[in-house]
Scaffold this motif. Structure first.
Motif, PDB file in Angstrom:
ATOM      1  N   LEU A  70       0.835  -1.201   0.000  1.00  0.00           N
ATOM      2  CA  LEU A  70       0.000   0.000   0.000  1.00  0.00           C
ATOM      3  C   LEU A  70       0.871   1.254   0.000  1.00  0.00           C
ATOM      4  O   LEU A  70       0.583   2.231  -0.712  1.00  0.00           O
ATOM      5  N   GLY A  71       1.952   1.234   0.796  1.00  0.00           N
ATOM      6  CA  GLY A  71       2.864   2.376   0.828  1.00  0.00           C
ATOM      7  C   GLY A  71       3.466   2.667  -0.534  1.00  0.00           C
ATOM      8  O   GLY A  71       3.598   3.830  -0.934  1.00  0.00           O
ATOM      9  N   VAL A  72       3.823   1.612  -1.264  1.00  0.00           N
ATOM     10  CA  VAL A  72       4.377   1.791  -2.607  1.00  0.00           C
ATOM     11  C   VAL A  72       3.333   2.390  -3.537  1.00  0.00           C
ATOM     12  O   VAL A  72       3.607   3.308  -4.316  1.00  0.00           O
ATOM     13  N   ARG A  73       2.100   1.883  -3.473  1.00  0.00           N
ATOM     14  CA  ARG A  73       1.034   2.366  -4.344  1.00  0.00           C
ATOM     15  C   ARG A  73       0.704   3.839  -4.103  1.00  0.00           C
ATOM     16  O   ARG A  73       0.395   4.582  -5.029  1.00  0.00           O
ATOM     17  N   LEU A  74       0.761   4.249  -2.823  1.00  0.00           N
ATOM     18  CA  LEU A  74       0.350   5.614  -2.472  1.00  0.00           C
ATOM     19  C   LEU A  74       1.522   6.566  -2.288  1.00  0.00           C
ATOM     20  O   LEU A  74       1.309   7.773  -2.109  1.00  0.00           O
ATOM     21  N   GLY A  75       2.745   6.058  -2.324  1.00  0.00           N
ATOM     22  CA  GLY A  75       3.894   6.895  -2.005  1.00  0.00           C
ATOM     23  C   GLY A  75       3.830   7.385  -0.572  1.00  0.00           C
ATOM     24  O   GLY A  75       4.167   8.536  -0.270  1.00  0.00           O
ATOM     25  N   ALA A  76       3.396   6.503   0.325  1.00  0.00           N
ATOM     26  CA  ALA A  76       3.167   6.871   1.724  1.00  0.00           C
ATOM     27  C   ALA A  76       4.144   6.157   2.644  1.00  0.00           C
ATOM     28  O   ALA A  76       4.621   5.062   2.345  1.00  0.00           O
ATOM     29  N   GLY A  77       4.413   6.773   3.794  1.00  0.00           N
ATOM     30  CA  GLY A  77       5.300   6.189   4.790  1.00  0.00           C
ATOM     31  C   GLY A  77       4.614   5.091   5.580  1.00  0.00           C
ATOM     32  O   GLY A  77       3.407   5.150   5.837  1.00  0.00           O
ATOM     33  N   VAL A  78       5.384   4.081   5.962  1.00  0.00           N
ATOM     34  CA  VAL A  78       4.856   2.919   6.696  1.00  0.00           C
ATOM     35  C   VAL A  78       5.677   2.701   7.964  1.00  0.00           C
ATOM     36  O   VAL A  78       6.909   2.731   7.925  1.00  0.00           O
ATOM     37  N   ILE A  79       4.993   2.491   9.083  1.00  0.00           N
ATOM     38  CA  ILE A  79       5.654   2.109  10.332  1.00  0.00           C
ATOM     39  C   ILE A  79       4.998   0.825  10.818  1.00  0.00           C
ATOM     40  O   ILE A  79       3.779   0.754  10.958  1.00  0.00           O
ATOM     41  N   THR A  80       5.797  -0.202  11.064  1.00  0.00           N
ATOM     42  CA  THR A  80       5.279  -1.487  11.541  1.00  0.00           C
ATOM     43  C   THR A  80       5.593  -1.677  13.022  1.00  0.00           C
ATOM     44  O   THR A  80       6.389  -0.938  13.608  1.00  0.00           O
ATOM     45  N   ASP A  81       4.943  -2.670  13.629  1.00  0.00           N
ATOM     46  CA  ASP A  81       5.223  -3.072  15.023  1.00  0.00           C
ATOM     47  C   ASP A  81       4.991  -1.951  16.026  1.00  0.00           C
ATOM     48  O   ASP A  81       5.708  -1.842  17.028  1.00  0.00           O
ATOM     49  N   VAL A  82       3.983  -1.125  15.809  1.00  0.00           N
ATOM     50  CA  VAL A  82       3.714   0.010  16.694  1.00  0.00           C
ATOM     51  C   VAL A  82       3.158  -0.488  18.030  1.00  0.00           C
ATOM     52  O   VAL A  82       2.220  -1.281  18.069  1.00  0.00           O
ATOM     53  N   VAL A  83       3.751   0.007  19.137  1.00  0.00           N
ATOM     54  CA  VAL A  83       3.268  -0.361  20.470  1.00  0.00           C
ATOM     55  C   VAL A  83       2.781   0.855  21.265  1.00  0.00           C
ATOM     56  O   VAL A  83       2.162   0.695  22.315  1.00  0.00           O
ATOM     57  N   ALA A  84       3.061   2.059  20.765  1.00  0.00           N
ATOM     58  CA  ALA A  84       2.565   3.282  21.397  1.00  0.00           C
ATOM     59  C   ALA A  84       2.498   4.367  20.337  1.00  0.00           C
ATOM     60  O   ALA A  84       3.276   4.355  19.370  1.00  0.00           O
ATOM     61  N   LEU A  85       1.564   5.303  20.527  1.00  0.00           N
ATOM     62  CA  LEU A  85       1.361   6.343  19.519  1.00  0.00           C
ATOM     63  C   LEU A  85       1.000   7.651  20.205  1.00  0.00           C
ATOM     64  O   LEU A  85       0.028   7.715  20.960  1.00  0.00           O
ATOM     65  N   ALA A  86       1.794   8.689  19.942  1.00  0.00           N
ATOM     66  CA  ALA A  86       1.546  10.011  20.512  1.00  0.00           C
ATOM     67  C   ALA A  86       0.512  10.762  19.676  1.00  0.00           C
ATOM     68  O   ALA A  86       0.168  10.350  18.564  1.00  0.00           O
ATOM     69  N   ALA A  87       0.049  11.883  20.199  1.00  0.00           N
ATOM     70  CA  ALA A  87      -0.979  12.669  19.511  1.00  0.00           C
ATOM     71  C   ALA A  87      -0.511  13.175  18.157  1.00  0.00           C
ATOM     72  O   ALA A  87      -1.316  13.348  17.239  1.00  0.00           O
ATOM     73  N   ASP A  88       0.805  13.424  18.020  1.00  0.00           N
ATOM     74  CA  ASP A  88       1.334  13.899  16.733  1.00  0.00           C
ATOM     75  C   ASP A  88       1.728  12.750  15.812  1.00  0.00           C
ATOM     76  O   ASP A  88       2.435  12.948  14.827  1.00  0.00           O
ATOM     77  N   LEU A  89       1.266  11.536  16.140  1.00  0.00           N
ATOM     78  CA  LEU A  89       1.526  10.305  15.372  1.00  0.00           C
ATOM     79  C   LEU A  89       2.973   9.838  15.448  1.00  0.00           C
ATOM     80  O   LEU A  89       3.421   9.064  14.603  1.00  0.00           O
ATOM     81  N   THR A  90       3.717  10.292  16.461  1.00  0.00           N
ATOM     82  CA  THR A  90       5.030   9.706  16.717  1.00  0.00           C
ATOM     83  C   THR A  90       4.819   8.309  17.306  1.00  0.00           C
ATOM     84  O   THR A  90       4.178   8.153  18.344  1.00  0.00           O
TER      85      THR A  90
END
Length: 315
Positions: free
Chosen positions: A103-123
């Motif tokens: 999907l990232g390749v199709r959209l030219g979008a960034g991908v982050i895997t294995d997320v265990v926590a997420l801040a309000a600014d999407l860090t």
């Protein structure tokens, strides 16, 4: 308000715990819509709607479920374009991560895997380099694609059943795709899925082929049974139970490591567990370096005592 697209690869009659976690996380980030890869009965759709989801997007062809990840990535890309979603949330299985990559390749979008926590600014917080580092990272493209480890976020209480509006999307499948030629149902054990379990009892070379005391402890705690690669390669347990760099990554509330040395390959799959208990005869075993509690002893003596005490206390 940001549109959050949650991808659900439906496989059950009701929402799985990991799916409820994704929907809850999505609701905390913006307005949630759902891309549903397969067919679902009304009870499942009502469950999705109970989390405030008003739109569910589905492929207009059953062929999407008959091919592997390429078809699902094509469908999900069309759903992102249609909804204008700025955030895409998926599970953390190997298939989900490959879909995210395509999907990232199709959209030219960034991908982050294995997320265990997420801040309000999407860090996002994740483990990297086989678990050697915990890193914070953030997508800087217009669309952020995140795969989320189960048990990392709370599943909020759902509201009343509500039927979302279904929208069918045309999907242009690639000409060359790998297709599913057959399926075999996995035997039902009565235990939770390994990736979703809140408690996991995992065994390694030290169990010497006998998982009976581990299964008894897991059943007493309502947990799942996992294993190291050494145990699965020896044929003591099916390969679907393997945890580690070349197996599944898990993040339960309680992980009990039994007879596992704790090499880096194993640590990569479980070190984000909330509480780690290690049982090993070797006091110098590397697993004790990451364990919250350690017991040096014979597992065939320790586990039956622990199981008996847990049952006695009704835990």
């Amino acid at each position: 308000m940001t549109t959050v697209l949650v991808f659900l690869d439906h496989a059950g009659a009701s929402l799985a715990k990991s799916e409820r976690e994704l929907l809850s996380l999505g609701a905390s980030l913006g307005e949630v819509t759902v891309a549903l890869a397969g067919d679902a009965d009304q009870a499942y759709l009502d469950g999705v709607g109970s989390y405030g989801v008003q739109q569910v997007y589905r492929p207009d062809s059953a062929a999407v479920s008959e091919v592997l990840v390429a078809g699902k990535a094509a469908f999900l890309a069309e759903a992102v374009r249609t909804t204008g979603a700025g955030i895409v949330l998926l599970g953390n299985s190997y298939e989900a991560k490959e879909i995210a990559a395509r999907l990232g390749v199709r959209l030219g979008a960034g991908v982050i895997t294995d997320v265990v926590a997420l801040a309000a600014d999407l860090t996002a917080t994740k483990s990297d380099f086989a678990g050697s580092y915990t890193v914070d990272c953030r997508v800087t493209t217009d669309v952020a694609i995140l795969t989320v480890k189960p048990n990392s976020f709370d599943a909020i209480e759902a509201g009343g059943p509500s039927s979302p509006h279904e929208v069918r999307l045309p999907v242009d499948l690639p000409a060359a795709v790998a297709r599913v030629t057959g399926r075999v149902d996995k035997p039902v054990s009565g235990r939770p899925e390994l990736a979703e379990a809140r408690v996991i009892v995992a065994g390694g070379r030290g169990v010497n082929g006998d998982f009976t005391p581990l299964e008894a402890l897991a059943d007493a705690l309502g947990g799942a049974v996992g294993a190291s690669r050494a145990a699965t390669d020896a044929g003591w347990i099916e390969h679907s139970a393997q945890i580690g760099q070349t197996g599944k990554t898990v993040s339960p509330q309680l992980y009990i490591s039994v007879g596992i040395s704790g090499a880096i390959q194993q640590k990569a799959g479980m070190q984000t567990s909330k509480v780690i208990v290690a049982i090993n005869k070797d006091a110098d075993s590397p697993v004790f370096e990451i364990a919250d509690f350690g017991i040096v002893g014979d597992l065939f003596t320790v586990l039956p005592q622990a199981t008996e005490e847990i049952r006695k206390r009704g835990l």
